[in-house]
Motif scaffolding. Structure first.
Motif, mmCIF file in Angstrom:
data_model
loop_
_atom_site.group_PDB
_atom_site.id
_atom_site.type_symbol
_atom_site.label_atom_id
_atom_site.label_comp_id
_atom_site.label_asym_id
_atom_site.label_seq_id
_atom_site.Cartn_x
_atom_site.Cartn_y
_atom_site.Cartn_z
ATOM 1 N N UNK A 139 0.866 -1.110 0.029
ATOM 2 C CA UNK A 139 -0.127 -0.089 -0.131
ATOM 3 C C UNK A 139 0.869 1.226 0.003
ATOM 4 N N UNK A 140 0.416 2.221 -0.586
ATOM 5 C CA UNK A 140 1.061 3.771 -0.623
ATOM 6 C C UNK A 140 0.409 4.543 0.411
ATOM 7 N N UNK A 141 1.370 5.054 1.269
ATOM 8 C CA UNK A 141 0.689 5.640 2.293
ATOM 9 C C UNK A 141 1.142 7.135 2.231
ATOM 10 N N UNK A 142 0.144 8.059 2.312
ATOM 11 C CA UNK A 142 0.314 9.459 2.267
ATOM 12 C C UNK A 142 0.288 10.220 3.388
ATOM 13 N N UNK A 143 1.051 11.155 3.943
ATOM 14 C CA UNK A 143 0.970 11.898 5.036
ATOM 15 C C UNK A 143 0.963 13.341 4.628
ATOM 16 N N UNK A 144 0.168 14.077 5.129
ATOM 17 C CA UNK A 144 0.220 15.552 4.724
ATOM 18 C C UNK A 144 0.679 16.613 6.079
ATOM 19 N N UNK A 145 1.806 17.269 6.064
ATOM 20 C CA UNK A 145 1.904 17.968 6.939
ATOM 21 C C UNK A 145 1.904 19.543 6.923
ATOM 22 N N UNK A 146 1.693 20.134 8.070
ATOM 23 C CA UNK A 146 1.318 21.639 7.976
ATOM 24 C C UNK A 146 1.996 22.487 9.164
ATOM 25 N N UNK A 147 2.514 23.518 8.904
ATOM 26 C CA UNK A 147 2.781 24.550 10.103
ATOM 27 C C UNK A 147 1.921 24.209 11.472
ATOM 28 N N UNK A 148 2.623 23.472 12.326
ATOM 29 C CA UNK A 148 1.616 22.978 13.522
ATOM 30 C C UNK A 148 1.022 24.026 14.297
ATOM 31 N N UNK A 149 1.479 25.231 14.315
ATOM 32 C CA UNK A 149 0.602 26.306 14.767
ATOM 33 C C UNK A 149 -0.771 26.677 13.966
ATOM 34 N N UNK A 150 -0.379 26.767 12.938
ATOM 35 C CA UNK A 150 -1.295 27.121 11.815
ATOM 36 C C UNK A 150 -2.386 25.992 11.771
ATOM 37 N N UNK A 151 -2.020 25.013 11.631
ATOM 38 C CA UNK A 151 -2.819 23.467 11.861
ATOM 39 C C UNK A 151 -3.842 23.779 12.886
ATOM 40 N N UNK A 215 2.223 23.336 2.149
ATOM 41 C CA UNK A 215 2.463 24.507 1.103
ATOM 42 C C UNK A 215 2.542 23.864 -0.054
ATOM 43 N N UNK A 216 3.305 22.831 -0.271
ATOM 44 C CA UNK A 216 3.402 22.580 -1.695
ATOM 45 C C UNK A 216 2.393 21.881 -2.489
ATOM 46 N N UNK A 217 1.396 21.362 -1.687
ATOM 47 C CA UNK A 217 0.129 20.709 -2.330
ATOM 48 C C UNK A 217 -0.778 22.020 -2.888
ATOM 49 N N UNK A 218 -0.606 23.314 -2.276
ATOM 50 C CA UNK A 218 -1.378 24.110 -2.865
ATOM 51 C C UNK A 218 -0.489 25.195 -3.533
ATOM 52 N N UNK A 219 0.545 25.283 -3.338
ATOM 53 C CA UNK A 219 1.618 26.312 -4.165
ATOM 54 C C UNK A 219 2.672 25.731 -5.148
ATOM 55 N N UNK A 220 2.891 24.657 -4.992
ATOM 56 C CA UNK A 220 3.924 23.940 -6.043
ATOM 57 C C UNK A 220 3.251 22.949 -6.680
ATOM 58 N N UNK A 221 2.106 23.062 -7.458
ATOM 59 C CA UNK A 221 1.208 22.088 -8.464
ATOM 60 C C UNK A 221 2.181 21.156 -9.293
ATOM 61 N N UNK A 286 7.280 24.807 5.198
ATOM 62 C CA UNK A 286 6.051 24.421 5.598
ATOM 63 C C UNK A 286 5.753 25.337 6.656
ATOM 64 N N UNK A 287 5.039 26.474 6.130
ATOM 65 C CA UNK A 287 4.819 27.519 7.109
ATOM 66 C C UNK A 287 3.242 27.909 6.906
ATOM 67 N N UNK A 288 2.550 27.336 5.746
ATOM 68 C CA UNK A 288 1.169 28.043 5.645
ATOM 69 C C UNK A 288 0.162 27.171 6.443
#
Length: 288
Positions: A139-151, A215-221, A286-288
């Motif tokens: 299986x392929x496992x995907x984990x999305x990470x975000x700036x912890x404060x903003x998340x 950030x990359x998901x939204x900004x680096x298409x 990873x700041x957004x």
């Protein structure tokens, strides 16, 4: 042989967008019930009554739609899958449900099946082992990470969403109360910011784990499309991806701002989590 693609988190880090991208830009069949909550309910991360309540509400909504419909063209296999999955989750104990049944009657028509449930990120080790047993080690496992404060702030907005008197002052006062008193909700939020632990535990069981930044998901298409295509070993439609990110997906009101003191409190609490993300993605990515 069927291969699974499982999104394991994190909450408020772009999982709705990722689900839409995989659904509309790839050959993966993404379950129409975006968050199945199968493994987290099975291992008591989420109470089964919460899942049943949600699934009953979904069924009631669809029954109302069917009763009022004059044209039933929307009743395709994907729609039947949604009804069947919600029916199983609403009526059967989670231990009595075979995971693959949540993808029927569509499962046999696709080589890759997927879903995204953010709470899978905080499964205990036996839960992750059970997931491997059910979906296979390939299986392929995907984990999305975000700036912890903003998340965290985004998650708190979701908690407060729709409540009366949730203006700026009340919003911050309630946040300070929950930061001070702790409790189960705070424990979960801290765990959802602990990307180092999640990545370590999943990599112990699965050879294919990819962590992406919000950030990359939204900004680096272009870059993200290429990364997903290489990791998943499938084509990703860049054109469709670009269309999808042209609109906000599952966004809450972003107008509330925190005082410098509260912001500093959160930054201190999640300093080590942010440092880990800076070391993983490179500082500032990873700041957004």
């Amino acid at each position: 042989m069927t291969q699974f693609v499982i999104g394991i988190g994190s909450q408020r880090a772009g999982s709705t967008l990722l689900h839409r991208i995989l659904e509309q830009c790839s050959p993966i069949y993404m379950n129409p019930v975006k968050e199945l909550h199968y493994f987290d309910t099975l291992f008591h991360v989420r109470h089964e009554s919460v899942l049943k309540h949600f699934s009953v509400n979904q069924l009631n909504r669809e029954i109302d739609r069917l009763v009022k419909a004059e044209d039933f063209a929307f009743v395709n296999k994907r729609y039947k899958n949604s009804l069947r999955a919600n029916f199983l989750l609403a009526t059967k104990p989670i231990q009595k449900i075979d995971y693959i049944d949540l993808f029927r009657p569509v499962a046999k028509h696709y080589d890759m099946l997927g879903e995204i449930t953010p709470e899978y990120m905080i499964l205990p080790e036996p839960g992750i082992r059970k997931m491997r047993e059910v979906v296979g080690e390939d299986a392929k496992i995907l984990l999305l990470a975000r700036n912890p404060v903003k998340r965290f702030v985004s998650a708190f907005k979701l908690l407060m969403y729709g409540l009366p008197n949730s203006g700026q002052l009340v919003f911050e006062e309630e946040m300070l109360k929950i930061l001070d008193t702790g409790g189960e909700w705070m424990r979960v939020q801290d765990a959802l910011n602990d990307y180092a632990t999640a990545l370590t535990l999943y990599r112990q069981e699965f050879p294919h784990v990819l962590m992406l930044s919000h950030d990359a998901l939204f900004g680096d298409v272009e870059g993200t499309a290429a990364t997903l295509a290489e990791f998943l070993e499938i084509p990703i439609s860049l054109g469709n991806y670009q269309k999808i990110v042209g609109t906000k997906v599952n966004a809450l009101d972003e107008t509330k701002e925190l005082s410098d003191a509260t912001l500093a409190l959160l930054q201190t609490r999640y300093e080590s989590n942010q440092q880990y993300l800076d070391s993983f993605f490179g500082e500032g990515n990873c700041v957004a």
